[in-house]
Enzyme design. Structure first.
Site, short mmCIF file in Angstrom:
data_model
loop_
_atom_site.label_atom_id
_atom_site.label_comp_id
_atom_site.label_asym_id
_atom_site.label_seq_id
_atom_site.Cartn_x
_atom_site.Cartn_y
_atom_site.Cartn_z
N GLU A 287 0.79 -1.27 0.05
CA GLU A 287 -0.03 -0.01 -0.10
C GLU A 287 0.83 1.32 0.07
OE1 GLU A 287 -2.91 0.11 3.03
OE2 GLU A 287 -4.15 -1.00 2.17
N HIS A 308 8.92 -26.57 -1.61
CA HIS A 308 8.18 -27.82 -2.49
C HIS A 308 7.08 -27.67 -3.25
CE1 HIS A 308 10.65 -30.91 0.03
NE2 HIS A 308 10.80 -29.72 0.64
N LYS A 422 -14.42 -0.27 -3.93
CA LYS A 422 -15.42 -0.01 -2.88
C LYS A 422 -16.38 0.55 -3.77
CE LYS A 422 -12.42 0.57 1.03
NZ LYS A 422 -12.06 1.41 1.91
O1 PA5 Z 1 -3.56 0.65 5.87
C1 PA5 Z 1 -4.87 1.29 5.78
O2 PA5 Z 1 -5.06 2.43 5.86
C2 PA5 Z 1 -5.97 0.36 5.30
O3 PA5 Z 1 -5.49 -1.04 5.23
C3 PA5 Z 1 -6.86 0.14 6.34
O4 PA5 Z 1 -6.25 -0.05 7.73
C4 PA5 Z 1 -8.00 -0.77 6.02
O5 PA5 Z 1 -8.58 -0.52 4.94
C5 PA5 Z 1 -9.17 -0.63 7.27
O6 PA5 Z 1 -9.70 0.62 7.31
P1 PA5 Z 1 -10.64 1.11 8.58
O7 PA5 Z 1 -9.45 1.06 9.82
O8 PA5 Z 1 -10.82 2.72 8.47
O9 PA5 Z 1 -11.54 -0.04 9.00
#
Ligand code: PA5
Length: 447
Positions: A287, A308, A422
């Site tokens: 990310e 393996h 989303k």
């Molecule tokens: O690193 C990030 O920002 C994302 O992976 C969020 O942690 C994830 O989408 C969950 O979001 P939230 O804590 O708002 O539910």
């Protein structure tokens, strides 16, 4: 000490590549420290450990005690950065068969809210029927569908099964200070709650209550975890010489390899307990770096298991990969290979040796074979799997990730691409407010 050995990447990068990156790496560390780089409103993670409020730790431990005293099972509801950090630490430190052991001291920790599987939710809700369970509901935005959906089911089951008063005691919310449905719900129901700081993104939040509360509920020492992270923080500042800074050297090595055409980094462990540490690491780097059509693709394998299955590809497939091995120096337990009079399996040459000695030779043999096969190898050595050393490792990876993102030229602290699926999903499900998107997507799929 955690050590980063990059001797096995020589020959795959220009001979002065690490030295040539020194200034860029130092500039990136300074940008993080001065807070004048991209995404600078999300660098609160940098000093979470050294600036930890003792009152917050007391309060987390107190909430953990309440859950431990009142629950056989605690379900952590969260996704991405809201669950991977705690899962990584809990699994690294737990007995491999912990889920099967009835342990009166520690509640069983289960995870939910990280998928939209009806079967998973059915089987989970069946499993906890009749059990004394509690929930830690974690969502920074408070609006994440996967987590909200699981929490809706778990809240109702907890209230039905344990009564509203007990439910109020065993449901804890970790969310934004003011915004989002999880905050509104926690305030309305009177749940105990913890705040995710505004300036800490999900994937960097393991040293906030997001990670610390579940880890404490599982029975681990969060003070040692924080101490480890704080010690690594001191080892990775701009005051530390380039060659002595493990985060700087790791960041330099992976960027030098990327510039030499190695586009995929495979995080390797030889301890199955580290499987979820790799999952956490993949989110952290994926990310943070995968944007603007750039970024090393983070992958992972568990060795020797995956030798393996994936060993063939790694040894002889397309030469665009490099490996980063997490090597654990000292294991926790002792198992010796027994001698056998018949020696039918031909293993008597190992009799009397520790199993870990065999594992370490598998590790060394794999490194040599893969380097021979054209796979550069970074080796990160951690003394043992304990709260303190895991805390150090987590901070080192976080710091190296921030540095790497800046060297790559992206904002490592946003994740704009996560929204695309989303939007389509909400449009397809006719979520109010998505009418225009609904029309467009239905036309696109011919409906
Ligand atoms: O690193 C990030 O920002 C994302 O992976 C969020 O942690 C994830 O989408 C969950 O979001 P939230 O804590 O708002 O539910």
């Amino acid at each position: 000490m955690i050590k980063v050995d990059i001797s096995k990447i020589q020959g795959f990068i220009p001979c002065n590549a690490i030295k040539a990156l020194e200034q860029e790496i130092k500039d990136s560390i300074l940008m993080l420290e001065k807070g004048n780089g991209a995404g600078n409103d999300f660098i609160g993670w940098m000093n979470l450990a050294s600036g930890m409020d003792a009152g917050l730790l007391d309060s987390i431990e107190d909430a953990a005690r309440v859950l431990r005293d009142n629950c056989e099972v605690v379900i952590v509801a969260g996704i991405g950065g809201s669950y991977l950090g705690s899962r990584a630490v809990i699994e690294a430190l737990s007995n491999s068969f912990g889920q099967l052991i009835q342990d009166s001291k520690n509640p069983q920790i289960l995870f939910a809210g990280h998928n939209i599987s009806e079967d998973y939710l059915y089987e989970l809700t069946e499993y906890i029927k009749g059990k004394k369970f509690g929930v830690i509901n974690i969502s920074k935005s408070g609006t994440t569908t996967e987590t909200a959906l699981a929490f809706r089911l778990l809240k109702k089951q907890c209230e039905d099964q344990r009564g509203k008063d007990v439910a109020r005691k065993v449901i804890v919310a970790i969310t934004d200070a003011k915004r989002g449905a999880a905050r509104v719900c926690a305030d309305k129901e009177g749940y105990r709650s913890f705040i995710i700081p505004d300036n800490v993104g999900g994937r960097f939040s393991v040293l906030t209550p997001v990670g610390l509360l579940p880890i404490a509920v599982a029975g681990f020492d969060i003070r040692q975890l924080v101490k480890g992270a704080a010690d690594m923080e001191a080892r990775t500042t701009s005051k530390v010489a380039y060659a002595d800074n493990p985060a700087a050297i790791y960041a330099a090595a992976r960027n030098a390899l990327y510039r030499s055409g190695k586009k995929i980094e495979i995080l390797v462990n030889f301890q199955p307990k580290l499987h979820y540490l790799s999952e956490w690491w993949k989110q952290l780097y994926g990310e943070s770096e995968g944007k603007e059509n750039k970024g090393i693709f983070p992958a992972s394998v568990d060795f020797s298991t995956d030798l393996h299955s994936m060993g063939q590809w790694i040894q002889e497939g397309e030469r665009t990969i490099f490996e980063t091995v997490i090597s654990v120096e000292k294991v926790q337990h002792s198992v010796l290979v027994p001698s056998d009079d018949e020696n039918l399996d031909g293993l008597n040459f190992l009799a009397g040796k520790h199993v870990d000695e065999v594992n370490k030779m598998a590790e060394l043999g794999t490194q040599l074979a893969h380097v021979d096969g054209g796979v550069p190898n970074i080796r990160i050595t951690i003394p043992e799997l304990s709260e303190y050393w895991i805390g150090q490792l987590i901070y080192m990876f976080e710091k190296a990730c921030g540095i790497s993102g800046y060297v790559l030229g992206v904002n490592p602290f946003n994740q704009p691409g996560v929204e695309a699926y989303k939007k389509n999903m909400f449009a397809l499900l006719n979520k109010p407010g998505y009418e225009e998107e609904s029309k467009a997507i239905l036309a696109r799929i011919g409906k």
